[in-house]
Design a protein around this motif. Structure first.
Motif, PDB file in Angstrom:
ATOM      1  N   TRP A 296     110.930 110.137 -32.316  1.00  0.00           N
ATOM      2  CA  TRP A 296     112.261 110.338 -32.878  1.00  0.00           C
ATOM      3  C   TRP A 296     112.873 109.031 -33.361  1.00  0.00           C
ATOM      4  O   TRP A 296     113.444 108.961 -34.439  1.00  0.00           O
ATOM      5  CB  TRP A 296     113.155 110.992 -31.820  1.00  0.00           C
ATOM      6  N   GLN A 297     112.737 107.982 -32.592  1.00  0.00           N
ATOM      7  CA  GLN A 297     113.334 106.694 -32.964  1.00  0.00           C
ATOM      8  C   GLN A 297     112.720 106.150 -34.252  1.00  0.00           C
ATOM      9  O   GLN A 297     113.420 105.611 -35.092  1.00  0.00           O
ATOM     10  CB  GLN A 297     113.172 105.683 -31.824  1.00  0.00           C
ATOM     11  N   GLU A 298     111.409 106.311 -34.431  1.00  0.00           N
ATOM     12  CA  GLU A 298     110.750 105.847 -35.657  1.00  0.00           C
ATOM     13  C   GLU A 298     111.274 106.604 -36.873  1.00  0.00           C
ATOM     14  O   GLU A 298     111.489 106.013 -37.925  1.00  0.00           O
ATOM     15  CB  GLU A 298     109.228 106.005 -35.544  1.00  0.00           C
ATOM     16  N   GLY A 299     111.467 107.910 -36.744  1.00  0.00           N
ATOM     17  CA  GLY A 299     112.018 108.689 -37.843  1.00  0.00           C
ATOM     18  C   GLY A 299     113.429 108.250 -38.187  1.00  0.00           C
ATOM     19  O   GLY A 299     113.792 108.128 -39.354  1.00  0.00           O
ATOM     20  N   LYS A 300     114.228 107.982 -37.177  1.00  0.00           N
ATOM     21  CA  LYS A 300     115.600 107.512 -37.375  1.00  0.00           C
ATOM     22  C   LYS A 300     115.593 106.167 -38.109  1.00  0.00           C
ATOM     23  O   LYS A 300     116.380 105.942 -39.027  1.00  0.00           O
ATOM     24  CB  LYS A 300     116.278 107.393 -36.006  1.00  0.00           C
ATOM     25  N   GLN A 301     114.699 105.286 -37.715  1.00  0.00           N
ATOM     26  CA  GLN A 301     114.602 103.976 -38.369  1.00  0.00           C
ATOM     27  C   GLN A 301     114.131 104.111 -39.815  1.00  0.00           C
ATOM     28  O   GLN A 301     114.588 103.375 -40.690  1.00  0.00           O
ATOM     29  CB  GLN A 301     113.677 103.054 -37.566  1.00  0.00           C
ATOM     30  N   ALA A 302     113.234 105.047 -40.081  1.00  0.00           N
ATOM     31  CA  ALA A 302     112.760 105.258 -41.453  1.00  0.00           C
ATOM     32  C   ALA A 302     113.890 105.751 -42.348  1.00  0.00           C
ATOM     33  O   ALA A 302     114.016 105.327 -43.505  1.00  0.00           O
ATOM     34  CB  ALA A 302     111.594 106.244 -41.466  1.00  0.00           C
ATOM     35  N   VAL A 303     114.729 106.632 -41.836  1.00  0.00           N
ATOM     36  CA  VAL A 303     115.875 107.125 -42.603  1.00  0.00           C
ATOM     37  C   VAL A 303     116.832 105.977 -42.888  1.00  0.00           C
ATOM     38  O   VAL A 303     117.312 105.815 -44.017  1.00  0.00           O
ATOM     39  CB  VAL A 303     116.574 108.282 -41.856  1.00  0.00           C
ATOM     40  N   ALA A 304     117.118 105.156 -41.886  1.00  0.00           N
ATOM     41  CA  ALA A 304     118.008 104.006 -42.080  1.00  0.00           C
ATOM     42  C   ALA A 304     117.426 103.041 -43.105  1.00  0.00           C
ATOM     43  O   ALA A 304     118.140 102.554 -44.000  1.00  0.00           O
ATOM     44  CB  ALA A 304     118.248 103.292 -40.753  1.00  0.00           C
ATOM     45  N   ALA A 305     116.132 102.782 -43.012  1.00  0.00           N
ATOM     46  CA  ALA A 305     115.483 101.860 -43.949  1.00  0.00           C
ATOM     47  C   ALA A 305     115.536 102.395 -45.373  1.00  0.00           C
ATOM     48  O   ALA A 305     115.721 101.617 -46.327  1.00  0.00           O
ATOM     49  CB  ALA A 305     114.037 101.608 -43.526  1.00  0.00           C
ATOM     50  N   SER A 306     115.404 103.706 -45.545  1.00  0.00           N
ATOM     51  CA  SER A 306     115.449 104.264 -46.901  1.00  0.00           C
ATOM     52  C   SER A 306     116.843 104.114 -47.506  1.00  0.00           C
ATOM     53  O   SER A 306     116.971 103.872 -48.710  1.00  0.00           O
ATOM     54  CB  SER A 306     114.979 105.717 -46.921  1.00  0.00           C
ATOM     55  N   ALA A 307     117.891 104.228 -46.701  1.00  0.00           N
ATOM     56  CA  ALA A 307     119.254 104.026 -47.212  1.00  0.00           C
ATOM     57  C   ALA A 307     119.445 102.575 -47.652  1.00  0.00           C
ATOM     58  O   ALA A 307     120.055 102.308 -48.696  1.00  0.00           O
ATOM     59  CB  ALA A 307     120.286 104.417 -46.162  1.00  0.00           C
ATOM     60  N   PHE A 308     118.921 101.632 -46.885  1.00  0.00           N
ATOM     61  CA  PHE A 308     119.006 100.223 -47.293  1.00  0.00           C
ATOM     62  C   PHE A 308     118.177  99.969 -48.549  1.00  0.00           C
ATOM     63  O   PHE A 308     118.589  99.224 -49.438  1.00  0.00           O
ATOM     64  CB  PHE A 308     118.568  99.292 -46.149  1.00  0.00           C
TER      65      PHE A 308
ATOM     66  N   GLN B  92     122.282 108.028 -41.219  1.00  0.00           N
ATOM     67  CA  GLN B  92     122.104 106.568 -41.183  1.00  0.00           C
ATOM     68  C   GLN B  92     122.541 105.968 -42.527  1.00  0.00           C
ATOM     69  O   GLN B  92     121.726 105.406 -43.257  1.00  0.00           O
ATOM     70  CB  GLN B  92     120.640 106.220 -40.912  1.00  0.00           C
ATOM     71  N   PRO B  93     123.822 106.023 -42.878  1.00  0.00           N
ATOM     72  CA  PRO B  93     124.255 105.645 -44.232  1.00  0.00           C
ATOM     73  C   PRO B  93     124.560 104.164 -44.441  1.00  0.00           C
ATOM     74  O   PRO B  93     124.934 103.764 -45.537  1.00  0.00           O
ATOM     75  CB  PRO B  93     125.543 106.453 -44.390  1.00  0.00           C
ATOM     76  N   GLU B  94     124.403 103.354 -43.435  1.00  0.00           N
ATOM     77  CA  GLU B  94     124.871 101.971 -43.505  1.00  0.00           C
ATOM     78  C   GLU B  94     124.366 101.207 -44.726  1.00  0.00           C
ATOM     79  O   GLU B  94     125.078 100.391 -45.300  1.00  0.00           O
ATOM     80  CB  GLU B  94     124.513 101.206 -42.219  1.00  0.00           C
ATOM     81  N   GLY B  95     123.147 101.463 -45.154  1.00  0.00           N
ATOM     82  CA  GLY B  95     122.580 100.752 -46.297  1.00  0.00           C
ATOM     83  C   GLY B  95     123.270 101.042 -47.614  1.00  0.00           C
ATOM     84  O   GLY B  95     123.082 100.319 -48.591  1.00  0.00           O
ATOM     85  N   LEU B  96     124.074 102.087 -47.651  1.00  0.00           N
ATOM     86  CA  LEU B  96     124.777 102.446 -48.886  1.00  0.00           C
ATOM     87  C   LEU B  96     126.252 102.058 -48.862  1.00  0.00           C
ATOM     88  O   LEU B  96     126.928 102.150 -49.890  1.00  0.00           O
ATOM     89  CB  LEU B  96     124.651 103.951 -49.142  1.00  0.00           C
ATOM     90  N   LEU B  97     126.756 101.639 -47.725  1.00  0.00           N
ATOM     91  CA  LEU B  97     128.180 101.342 -47.612  1.00  0.00           C
ATOM     92  C   LEU B  97     128.601 100.267 -48.613  1.00  0.00           C
ATOM     93  O   LEU B  97     128.008  99.194 -48.680  1.00  0.00           O
ATOM     94  CB  LEU B  97     128.529 100.919 -46.187  1.00  0.00           C
ATOM     95  N   GLY B  98     129.599 100.607 -49.406  1.00  0.00           N
ATOM     96  CA  GLY B  98     130.120  99.674 -50.400  1.00  0.00           C
ATOM     97  C   GLY B  98     129.254  99.521 -51.633  1.00  0.00           C
ATOM     98  O   GLY B  98     129.570  98.725 -52.507  1.00  0.00           O
ATOM     99  N   ARG B  99     128.179 100.273 -51.730  1.00  0.00           N
ATOM    100  CA  ARG B  99     127.253 100.113 -52.852  1.00  0.00           C
ATOM    101  C   ARG B  99     127.309 101.254 -53.855  1.00  0.00           C
ATOM    102  O   ARG B  99     126.722 101.137 -54.928  1.00  0.00           O
ATOM    103  CB  ARG B  99     125.832  99.959 -52.331  1.00  0.00           C
ATOM    104  N   ALA B 100     127.962 102.345 -53.514  1.00  0.00           N
ATOM    105  CA  ALA B 100     128.090 103.477 -54.431  1.00  0.00           C
ATOM    106  C   ALA B 100     129.441 104.143 -54.173  1.00  0.00           C
ATOM    107  O   ALA B 100     129.846 104.288 -53.020  1.00  0.00           O
ATOM    108  CB  ALA B 100     126.965 104.482 -54.214  1.00  0.00           C
TER     109      ALA B 100
END
Length: 176
Positions: free
Chosen positions: A112-124, A152-160
């Motif tokens: 589960w943690q690896e999937g969560k990290q993959a989602v976060a990485a894709s947003a970044f 896991q939206p952090e990678g998009l914050l302020g970018r769109a």
């Protein structure tokens, strides 16, 4: 028109067509999970997208495999977006597909943690793509970002200015 998580539902295309007829929508934005398990029968249903008289923009969800994306991409009105920026119906749209694929258990291969990290990485990753596009094309910045899983939206914050997503099977509006 934003749609998401409409797996294996041929009636969804009837509703889209009716909405287009009634409201003259400019485009359909689909944020994934258009099939359940990516079987050949499910993928064949996706050909109905090509009969819609409106541009169709799609990113994959965690239930959508490469065959679903390929079938959609074959449709004359469809654009499959995966870590890129496209212009459709006057909108500059950035999107990235979900990095997991439930049908072959990739989503659970690392836990589960690896999937969560993959989602976060894709947003970044998409955030970096948006930033590069906006720097190269300041006259046409990204209007809209598409991700499937919004957890896991952090990678998009302020970018769109606007992010559309699916996955949660509920509707919600959140402000950054």
């Amino acid at each position: 028109l934003h749609v998401s998580d409409i797996p294996d539902n041929p009636q969804a295309y009837d509703v889209i067509e009716q909405l287009h007829t009634q409201f003259a929508i400019d485009a359909v934005i689909d944020t994934g999970d258009i099939v359940s398990w990516g079987t050949p029968v499910e993928n064949e249903l996706l050909r109905r997208i090509g009969t819609l008289d409106v541009p169709y923009v799609y990113i994959s969800g965690n239930h959508d495999g490469a065959a679903a994306a390929a079938t959609i991409e074959e449709q004359p009105n469809a654009t499959v977006v995966d870590n890129e920026v496209v212009e459709v119906a006057g909108l500059t749209i950035a999107g990235i597909g979900d990095p997991r694929f439930a049908a072959d258990d990739d989503s659970d291969a690392g836990g589960w943690q690896e999937g969560k990290q993959a989602v976060a990485a894709s947003a970044f990753q998409l955030g970096d793509t948006i930033e590069a596009h906006d720097q190269a094309s300041p006259e046409a910045p990204v209007d809209l970002a598409l991700i499937h899983d919004p957890t896991q939206p952090e990678g998009l914050l302020g970018r769109a200015p606007l992010v559309l997503s699916g996955h949660m099977h509920t509707s919600a509006v959140e402000l950054d």
